[in-house]
Scaffold this motif. Structure first.
Motif, PDB file in Angstrom:
ATOM      1  N   ALA A  70       0.965  -1.126  -0.174  1.00  0.00           N
ATOM      2  CA  ALA A  70      -0.058   0.121   0.093  1.00  0.00           C
ATOM      3  C   ALA A  70       0.591   1.397  -0.045  1.00  0.00           C
ATOM      4  N   PRO A  71       0.365   2.533  -0.489  1.00  0.00           N
ATOM      5  CA  PRO A  71       1.214   3.653  -0.286  1.00  0.00           C
ATOM      6  C   PRO A  71       1.739   4.010   0.909  1.00  0.00           C
ATOM      7  N   ASP A  72       0.730   3.647   1.967  1.00  0.00           N
ATOM      8  CA  ASP A  72       1.175   3.741   3.548  1.00  0.00           C
ATOM      9  C   ASP A  72       0.773   2.766   4.130  1.00  0.00           C
ATOM     10  N   PRO A  73       1.694   1.768   4.301  1.00  0.00           N
ATOM     11  CA  PRO A  73       1.423   0.436   4.921  1.00  0.00           C
ATOM     12  C   PRO A  73       1.079   0.502   6.530  1.00  0.00           C
ATOM     13  N   ARG A  74       1.740   1.305   6.887  1.00  0.00           N
ATOM     14  CA  ARG A  74       1.237   1.704   8.539  1.00  0.00           C
ATOM     15  C   ARG A  74      -0.154   2.147   8.626  1.00  0.00           C
ATOM     16  N   GLN A  75      -0.532   3.079   7.958  1.00  0.00           N
ATOM     17  CA  GLN A  75      -1.878   3.566   8.014  1.00  0.00           C
ATOM     18  C   GLN A  75      -2.754   2.814   7.301  1.00  0.00           C
ATOM     19  N   ALA A  76      -2.325   1.794   6.543  1.00  0.00           N
ATOM     20  CA  ALA A  76      -3.388   0.719   5.781  1.00  0.00           C
ATOM     21  C   ALA A  76      -3.845  -0.207   7.045  1.00  0.00           C
ATOM     22  N   VAL A  77      -2.722  -0.480   7.690  1.00  0.00           N
ATOM     23  CA  VAL A  77      -2.941  -1.592   8.839  1.00  0.00           C
ATOM     24  C   VAL A  77      -3.871  -0.913  10.088  1.00  0.00           C
ATOM     25  N   LEU A  78      -3.414   0.314  10.176  1.00  0.00           N
ATOM     26  CA  LEU A  78      -4.134   1.020  11.450  1.00  0.00           C
ATOM     27  C   LEU A  78      -5.462   1.150  10.982  1.00  0.00           C
ATOM     28  N   ASP A  79      -5.904   1.729   9.567  1.00  0.00           N
ATOM     29  CA  ASP A  79      -7.246   1.725   9.263  1.00  0.00           C
ATOM     30  C   ASP A  79      -7.965   0.432   9.235  1.00  0.00           C
ATOM     31  N   PHE A  80      -7.440  -0.734   8.946  1.00  0.00           N
ATOM     32  CA  PHE A  80      -8.150  -1.763   8.978  1.00  0.00           C
ATOM     33  C   PHE A  80      -8.418  -2.266  10.371  1.00  0.00           C
ATOM     34  N   PHE A  81      -7.447  -2.289  11.454  1.00  0.00           N
ATOM     35  CA  PHE A  81      -7.854  -2.569  12.665  1.00  0.00           C
ATOM     36  C   PHE A  81      -9.020  -1.603  13.268  1.00  0.00           C
ATOM     37  N   GLU A  82      -9.065  -0.182  12.832  1.00  0.00           N
ATOM     38  CA  GLU A  82      -9.973   0.292  13.212  1.00  0.00           C
ATOM     39  C   GLU A  82     -11.381   0.000  12.911  1.00  0.00           C
ATOM     40  N   ALA A  83     -11.321  -0.188  11.553  1.00  0.00           N
ATOM     41  CA  ALA A  83     -12.527  -0.413  10.911  1.00  0.00           C
ATOM     42  C   ALA A  83     -13.215  -1.899  11.617  1.00  0.00           C
ATOM     43  N   ALA A  84     -12.316  -2.641  11.823  1.00  0.00           N
ATOM     44  CA  ALA A  84     -12.930  -3.959  12.027  1.00  0.00           C
ATOM     45  C   ALA A  84     -13.185  -4.004  13.705  1.00  0.00           C
ATOM     46  N   TYR A  85     -12.538  -3.186  14.426  1.00  0.00           N
ATOM     47  CA  TYR A  85     -12.876  -3.085  16.010  1.00  0.00           C
ATOM     48  C   TYR A  85     -14.274  -2.318  16.019  1.00  0.00           C
ATOM     49  N   ARG A  86     -14.422  -1.417  15.045  1.00  0.00           N
ATOM     50  CA  ARG A  86     -15.648  -0.353  15.284  1.00  0.00           C
ATOM     51  C   ARG A  86     -16.795  -1.328  14.960  1.00  0.00           C
ATOM     52  N   ALA A  87     -16.596  -2.011  13.806  1.00  0.00           N
ATOM     53  CA  ALA A  87     -17.575  -3.098  13.441  1.00  0.00           C
ATOM     54  C   ALA A  87     -18.071  -3.994  14.629  1.00  0.00           C
ATOM     55  N   GLY A  88     -17.386  -4.520  15.382  1.00  0.00           N
ATOM     56  CA  GLY A  88     -17.697  -5.478  16.359  1.00  0.00           C
ATOM     57  C   GLY A  88     -18.159  -4.644  17.635  1.00  0.00           C
ATOM     58  N   ALA A  89     -17.481  -3.604  18.002  1.00  0.00           N
ATOM     59  CA  ALA A  89     -17.531  -3.095  19.267  1.00  0.00           C
ATOM     60  C   ALA A  89     -18.806  -2.137  19.173  1.00  0.00           C
ATOM     61  N   THR A  90     -19.249  -1.514  18.058  1.00  0.00           N
ATOM     62  CA  THR A  90     -20.395  -0.824  17.832  1.00  0.00           C
ATOM     63  C   THR A  90     -21.655  -1.848  17.952  1.00  0.00           C
TER      64      THR A  90
END
Length: 308
Positions: free
Chosen positions: A265-285
């Motif tokens: 990805a253009p920004d690998p670190r951010q890609a991983v952080l965005d993925f973790f955040e989206a998956a977390y919000r999916a379950g936690a919400t």
């Protein structure tokens, strides 16, 4: 060095089973000699500047067992300064078992690991002491494994810093050979009597766990992952970033971002952080967590510092 260098599963698929069994055997030592913590937090490995460590354990004597994945040695060290080391390459699991036993005795640790067996692996019925099958150890591949583990560890630490609730350390699990951090709600989970004791303790509260694993025969590729347990209905209906998917597994789903997708990805670190955040919000919400109240920008909970 790249943030996420290549580590295709097939390039070291013969080494992984050997290394994992080495780690499991040392993990059994940690399990036997450490003070129990909630959710088994006492059991996993932590990273060092050269490999992974059990951390100090035991009382008579206090000791550590450390893997050095640059020099490719294992060292048992007692608090009084006694130490015993041996080289990792060239050992079958059975030979590793014998040499580990000798190293522990050399530093004054009297711990019976003669009957230790793999956990949740195909040869779980065979003692480590009898395993002459697994003996492949590629030093270059093992160093790369540790380097990737170290880089992922720091991204997981950054993700962990964005949550102010109960959260595990970032730690390396020897039974599944992954690295993860888990966020907890204070909501108890009832398990039936058929559920095994390991699972009951690990998932005694609602959790969202995020991590990375190197692949196995059922999924032969490294990947980042996240899951919610127990999984609320509709979790997998939430969108994930491009390249990530929900994989069905029994009665739940695993959010997966292939390592290759992230690292290119253009920004690998951010890609991983965005993925973790989206998956977390999916379950936690879906589970009803107060996501906004639990948020913690840049690891800061001090309201004065946050305003600054």
């Amino acid at each position: 060095m790249e943030l996420f260098p290549p580590i295709p599963y097939e390039s070291w698929s013969d080494t992984i089973p050997t290394l994992q069994r080495y780690a499991q055997l040392v993990g059994k030592v940690r399990l036997a000699a450490s003070v129990r913590r909630n959710h088994w937090w006492n059991v996993p490995f932590h990273l060092t500047g050269r490999g992974i460590t059990t951390r100090p354990m035991g009382l008579a004597p206090t000791f550590t067992v450390d893997f050095d994945f640059l020099a490719h040695t294992l060292t048992a060290t007692a608090i009084d300064g006694r130490a015993s080391s041996f080289a990792l390459p060239g050992n079958s699991v059975a030979t590793f078992h014998a040499r580990l036993t000798e190293a522990l005795r050399a530093v004054g640790v009297d711990l019976d690991i003669s009957g230790a067996r793999p956990f949740d692996l195909p040869d779980a019925g065979r003692p480590f002491a009898e395993d002459t099958e697994h003996a492949t150890y590629d030093p270059a591949a093992v160093t790369r494994y540790w380097q990737v583990l170290s880089q992922v560890n720091l991204v997981l630490e950054e993700f962990a810093g964005r949550f102010s609730g109960k959260i595990s350390p970032v730690h390396h699990f020897w039974h599944t050979f992954d690295i993860a951090v888990t966020r907890f709600a204070d909501t108890p989970v009832d398990h039936d009597t058929a559920t095994d004791a390991v699972t009951r303790e690990a998932y005694s509260r609602e959790v969202v766990s995020s991590g990375f694993w190197f692949g196995d025969p059922t999924y032969p590729a490294p990947a980042f992952y996240s899951y919610t347990a127990p999984e609320p209905e509709g979790t997998a209906d939430h969108p994930l970033p491009e390249g990530a998917t929900w994989l069905a597994r029994k009665d739940s789903h695993l959010a997966v971002l292939p390592y290759e997708t992230a690292r290119t990805a253009p920004d690998p670190r951010q890609a991983v952080l965005d993925f973790f955040e989206a998956a977390y919000r999916a379950g936690a919400t879906r589970a009803g967590w107060d996501v906004d109240a639990l948020a913690c920008a840049n690891g800061v909970t001090d309201p004065v510092a946050a305003l600054g």
